[in-house]
Design an enzyme around this catalytic site. Structure first.
Site, PDB file in Angstrom:
ATOM      1  N   GLU A  23      -0.475  -3.414  -1.268  1.00  0.00           N
ATOM      2  CA  GLU A  23      -1.007  -4.198  -2.384  1.00  0.00           C
ATOM      3  C   GLU A  23      -0.180  -5.456  -2.616  1.00  0.00           C
ATOM      4  O   GLU A  23      -0.723  -6.528  -2.857  1.00  0.00           O
ATOM      5  CB  GLU A  23      -1.034  -3.360  -3.662  1.00  0.00           C
ATOM      6  CG  GLU A  23      -2.150  -2.334  -3.657  1.00  0.00           C
ATOM      7  CD  GLU A  23      -2.468  -1.823  -5.034  1.00  0.00           C
ATOM      8  OE1 GLU A  23      -2.868  -2.636  -5.895  1.00  0.00           O
ATOM      9  OE2 GLU A  23      -2.318  -0.613  -5.248  1.00  0.00           O
ATOM     10  N   ASP A  35       0.842   3.964  -9.954  1.00  0.00           N
ATOM     11  CA  ASP A  35      -0.466   4.479  -9.557  1.00  0.00           C
ATOM     12  C   ASP A  35      -0.411   5.140  -8.186  1.00  0.00           C
ATOM     13  O   ASP A  35      -0.942   6.233  -7.982  1.00  0.00           O
ATOM     14  CB  ASP A  35      -1.513   3.369  -9.550  1.00  0.00           C
ATOM     15  CG  ASP A  35      -1.838   2.856 -10.943  1.00  0.00           C
ATOM     16  OD1 ASP A  35      -1.402   3.474 -11.933  1.00  0.00           O
ATOM     17  OD2 ASP A  35      -2.512   1.813 -11.035  1.00  0.00           O
TER      18      ASP A  35
END
Length: 186
Positions: A23, A35
């Site tokens: 990411e 997360d």
């Protein structure tokens, strides 16, 4: 992927770190690891108490009795990469740099390493209001999380619920990553 392609020596912690790196580097989203860590390391009936700097963690029993945590999709469209999230991270870093200029706080590792009273004592040295709010959220959220672990350990679900509400208020008011409630849902 680990099982399909035969990488049994890759730990779940490494998978979480690789997902975060993907990411950060390929999507441009300067997210943290919470997360990804929760997705890789989650355990039924437990919350994870994670130090995002060291990746030390503990499982905390989540015994809700007759209560439930409800997670919903508000259907409010957003994209983290095009949102102000990366700006929030930058503002937190700037707040930390301002704090590190205060005598006695030069070696502060992260905002989350500050105690609430230490932040209160030195927050006036963060000249930018937005940076001060972001830093305050990070410091207070760390303290709330520690209190939430204690509440869960004592099975004080009402205190835990209040802390969750306080967390949302801080995300809305200090970190400013919430949105107004929709007047109607489709």
């Amino acid at each position: 992927i680990r099982d399909t392609f035969g990488f049994p020596d890759v730990s779940l912690e490494e998978i979480a770190s690789m997902a975060q790196a993907g990411e950060n580097h390929y999507s441009g989203m300067q997210c943290g690891i919470m997360d990804q860590f929760a997705s890789a390391m989650g355990r039924r009936g437990h919350a994870i108490y994670l130090d995002t700097v060291t990746l030390d963690y503990d499982y905390v029993p989540l015994q809700l009795g007759d209560r439930e945590i409800v997670i919903t999709n508000s259907k409010v469209k957003h994209s983290l990469v095009s949102s102000a999230y990366n700006d929030r991270r930058r503002e937190c870093r700037q707040g930390l740099e301002n704090i590190r200029r205060v005598p006695g706080f030069e070696g502060t590792e992260s905002l989350c390493s500050l105690r609430e009273e230490d932040f209160t004592a030195c927050s006036g040295n963060i000249p930018d209001d937005a940076c001060r709010k972001r830093a305050e959220h990070a410091v207070m959220e760390e303290a709330r999380t520690a209190r939430a672990v204690k509440a869960l350990t004592k099975q004080d679900i009402e205190a835990f619920g209040r802390l969750m509400n306080d967390s949302h208020a801080s995300l809305r008011d200090l970190f400013q990553v919430s949105c107004p409630a929709e007047s109607s849902f489709v």
